[in-house]
Scaffold this motif. Structure first.
Motif, PDB file in Angstrom:
ATOM      1  N   GLY A  60       0.816  -1.215   0.000  1.00 55.41           N
ATOM      2  CA  GLY A  60       0.000   0.000   0.000  1.00 55.41           C
ATOM      3  C   GLY A  60       0.844   1.257   0.000  1.00 55.41           C
ATOM      4  N   ALA A  61       1.962   1.232   0.722  1.00 55.24           N
ATOM      5  CA  ALA A  61       2.841   2.396   0.781  1.00 55.24           C
ATOM      6  C   ALA A  61       3.488   2.678  -0.568  1.00 55.24           C
ATOM      7  CB  ALA A  61       3.914   2.191   1.840  1.00 55.24           C
ATOM      8  N   ARG A  62       3.744   1.635  -1.325  1.00 52.68           N
ATOM      9  CA  ARG A  62       4.333   1.838  -2.648  1.00 52.68           C
ATOM     10  C   ARG A  62       3.325   2.494  -3.588  1.00 52.68           C
ATOM     11  NH1 ARG A  62       6.309  -3.198  -3.818  1.00 52.68           N
ATOM     12  NH2 ARG A  62       4.340  -3.788  -4.743  1.00 52.68           N
ATOM     13  N   SER A  63       2.056   2.133  -3.456  1.00 51.29           N
ATOM     14  CA  SER A  63       1.030   2.696  -4.332  1.00 51.29           C
ATOM     15  C   SER A  63       0.559   4.070  -3.879  1.00 51.29           C
ATOM     16  CB  SER A  63      -0.182   1.754  -4.387  1.00 51.29           C
ATOM     17  OG  SER A  63       0.202   0.493  -4.850  1.00 51.29           O
ATOM     18  N   PHE A  64       0.394   4.242  -2.563  1.00 54.66           N
ATOM     19  CA  PHE A  64      -0.138   5.485  -2.008  1.00 54.66           C
ATOM     20  C   PHE A  64       0.738   5.971  -0.857  1.00 54.66           C
ATOM     21  CE2 PHE A  64      -3.730   2.826  -3.388  1.00 54.66           C
ATOM     22  CZ  PHE A  64      -4.214   3.622  -4.417  1.00 54.66           C
ATOM     23  N   PRO A  65       1.922   6.527  -1.154  1.00 52.48           N
ATOM     24  CA  PRO A  65       2.818   6.918  -0.069  1.00 52.48           C
ATOM     25  C   PRO A  65       2.253   8.013   0.837  1.00 52.48           C
ATOM     26  CG  PRO A  65       3.671   7.651  -2.193  1.00 52.48           C
ATOM     27  CD  PRO A  65       2.478   6.798  -2.461  1.00 52.48           C
ATOM     28  N   LEU A  67      -0.651   8.145   2.016  1.00 55.04           N
ATOM     29  CA  LEU A  67      -1.607   7.554   2.954  1.00 55.04           C
ATOM     30  C   LEU A  67      -0.958   6.525   3.878  1.00 55.04           C
ATOM     31  CD1 LEU A  67      -4.600   6.974   0.515  1.00 55.04           C
ATOM     32  CD2 LEU A  67      -4.284   8.835   2.141  1.00 55.04           C
ATOM     33  N   PHE A  68       0.365   6.549   3.986  1.00 51.58           N
ATOM     34  CA  PHE A  68       1.093   5.509   4.710  1.00 51.58           C
ATOM     35  C   PHE A  68       0.677   5.410   6.180  1.00 51.58           C
ATOM     36  CE2 PHE A  68       4.883   3.936   6.988  1.00 51.58           C
ATOM     37  CZ  PHE A  68       4.970   2.706   6.388  1.00 51.58           C
ATOM     38  N   GLN A  69       0.597   6.534   6.874  1.00 54.79           N
ATOM     39  CA  GLN A  69       0.255   6.486   8.296  1.00 54.79           C
ATOM     40  C   GLN A  69      -1.165   5.968   8.505  1.00 54.79           C
ATOM     41  OE1 GLN A  69       0.610  10.177  10.381  1.00 54.79           O
ATOM     42  NE2 GLN A  69       0.538   9.192  12.378  1.00 54.79           N
ATOM     43  N   MET A  70      -2.096   6.423   7.685  1.00 60.28           N
ATOM     44  CA  MET A  70      -3.470   5.957   7.802  1.00 60.28           C
ATOM     45  C   MET A  70      -3.564   4.456   7.504  1.00 60.28           C
ATOM     46  SD  MET A  70      -6.937   7.225   5.912  1.00 60.28           S
ATOM     47  CE  MET A  70      -6.488   6.487   4.371  1.00 60.28           C
ATOM     48  N   MET A  71      -2.812   3.999   6.502  1.00 62.35           N
ATOM     49  CA  MET A  71      -2.823   2.571   6.185  1.00 62.35           C
ATOM     50  C   MET A  71      -2.255   1.748   7.329  1.00 62.35           C
ATOM     51  SD  MET A  71      -1.916   2.197   2.155  1.00 62.35           S
ATOM     52  CE  MET A  71      -0.456   3.194   2.239  1.00 62.35           C
ATOM     53  N   GLY A  72      -1.221   2.261   7.984  1.00 59.98           N
ATOM     54  CA  GLY A  72      -0.650   1.558   9.128  1.00 59.98           C
ATOM     55  C   GLY A  72      -1.672   1.401  10.241  1.00 59.98           C
ATOM     56  N   LEU A  73      -2.372   2.474  10.543  1.00 59.70           N
ATOM     57  CA  LEU A  73      -3.408   2.398  11.572  1.00 59.70           C
ATOM     58  C   LEU A  73      -4.529   1.444  11.172  1.00 59.70           C
ATOM     59  CD1 LEU A  73      -3.591   6.167  12.535  1.00 59.70           C
ATOM     60  CD2 LEU A  73      -2.654   4.311  13.906  1.00 59.70           C
ATOM     61  N   LEU A  74      -4.904   1.470   9.902  1.00 52.73           N
ATOM     62  CA  LEU A  74      -5.957   0.576   9.422  1.00 52.73           C
ATOM     63  C   LEU A  74      -5.518  -0.889   9.492  1.00 52.73           C
ATOM     64  CD1 LEU A  74      -8.765   0.301   8.099  1.00 52.73           C
ATOM     65  CD2 LEU A  74      -7.604   0.422   5.896  1.00 52.73           C
ATOM     66  N   VAL A  75      -4.288  -1.172   9.084  1.00 62.74           N
ATOM     67  CA  VAL A  75      -3.784  -2.549   9.118  1.00 62.74           C
ATOM     68  C   VAL A  75      -3.780  -3.078  10.545  1.00 62.74           C
ATOM     69  CG1 VAL A  75      -1.677  -3.931   8.855  1.00 62.74           C
ATOM     70  CG2 VAL A  75      -2.459  -2.501   6.996  1.00 62.74           C
ATOM     71  N   TYR A  76      -3.280  -2.290  11.485  1.00 55.32           N
ATOM     72  CA  TYR A  76      -3.206  -2.758  12.867  1.00 55.32           C
ATOM     73  C   TYR A  76      -4.596  -2.882  13.488  1.00 55.32           C
ATOM     74  CZ  TYR A  76       1.734  -2.025  12.256  1.00 55.32           C
ATOM     75  OH  TYR A  76       3.017  -2.082  11.796  1.00 55.32           O
TER      76      TYR A  76
END
Length: 137
Positions: A60-65, A67-76
């Protein structure tokens, strides 16, 4: 997957698998076959959840850098919710020893987190992209 991401995954998975193997051996000695089964299940849950989360986060970070922090929170958050559902579903089972499962799960999670911190601190990842060599006009 980039080479530094694969290296991080490897540096986290190997110590976690070793901790899981140690947990399985201790659980087998203490609680027998059901303890070993519980410890195996605990180690596999950590490896699958944490490894899958790291892979999903890096893709996800490679596609949408941005949004990295939001993706991290969503994954966890998703990992915690799925783990809660799995633990609730397995609450009444007598197939394995719950204490061996819990202690191995906790130990493997702590080892994964420590290895991930160490891996990120040792990684030499550029966070500023150097300017490309342009011909001077």
């Amino acid at each position: 997957m980039q080479s530094n991401d694969a290296r991080t995954l490897l540096h986290c998975a190997l110590p976690t698998a070793a901790a899981g193997a140690a947990g399985i051996a201790v659980s087998a000695a203490v609680a027998g076959g059901k303890g070993a089964l519980g410890a195996t299940f605990g180690a596999l849950v950590v490896l699958l959840f944490m490894g899958g989360g790291l892979v999903a986060l890096q893709r996800g970070a490679r596609s949408f850098p941005h949004l990295f922090q939001m993706m991290g929170l969503l994954v966890y958050t998703v990992q915690i919710l799925v783990l809660m559902v799995a633990l609730t579903a397995l609450r009444g089972t007598s197939a394995f020893n719950h204490k061996c499962f819990a202690f191995t799960l906790l130990a493997a999670t702590l080892v994964w987190m420590g290895a991930q911190v160490r891996s990120h601190m040792k990684a030499k990842v550029l966070y500023v992209e150097p300017e490309s060599a342009r011909p001077q006009s």
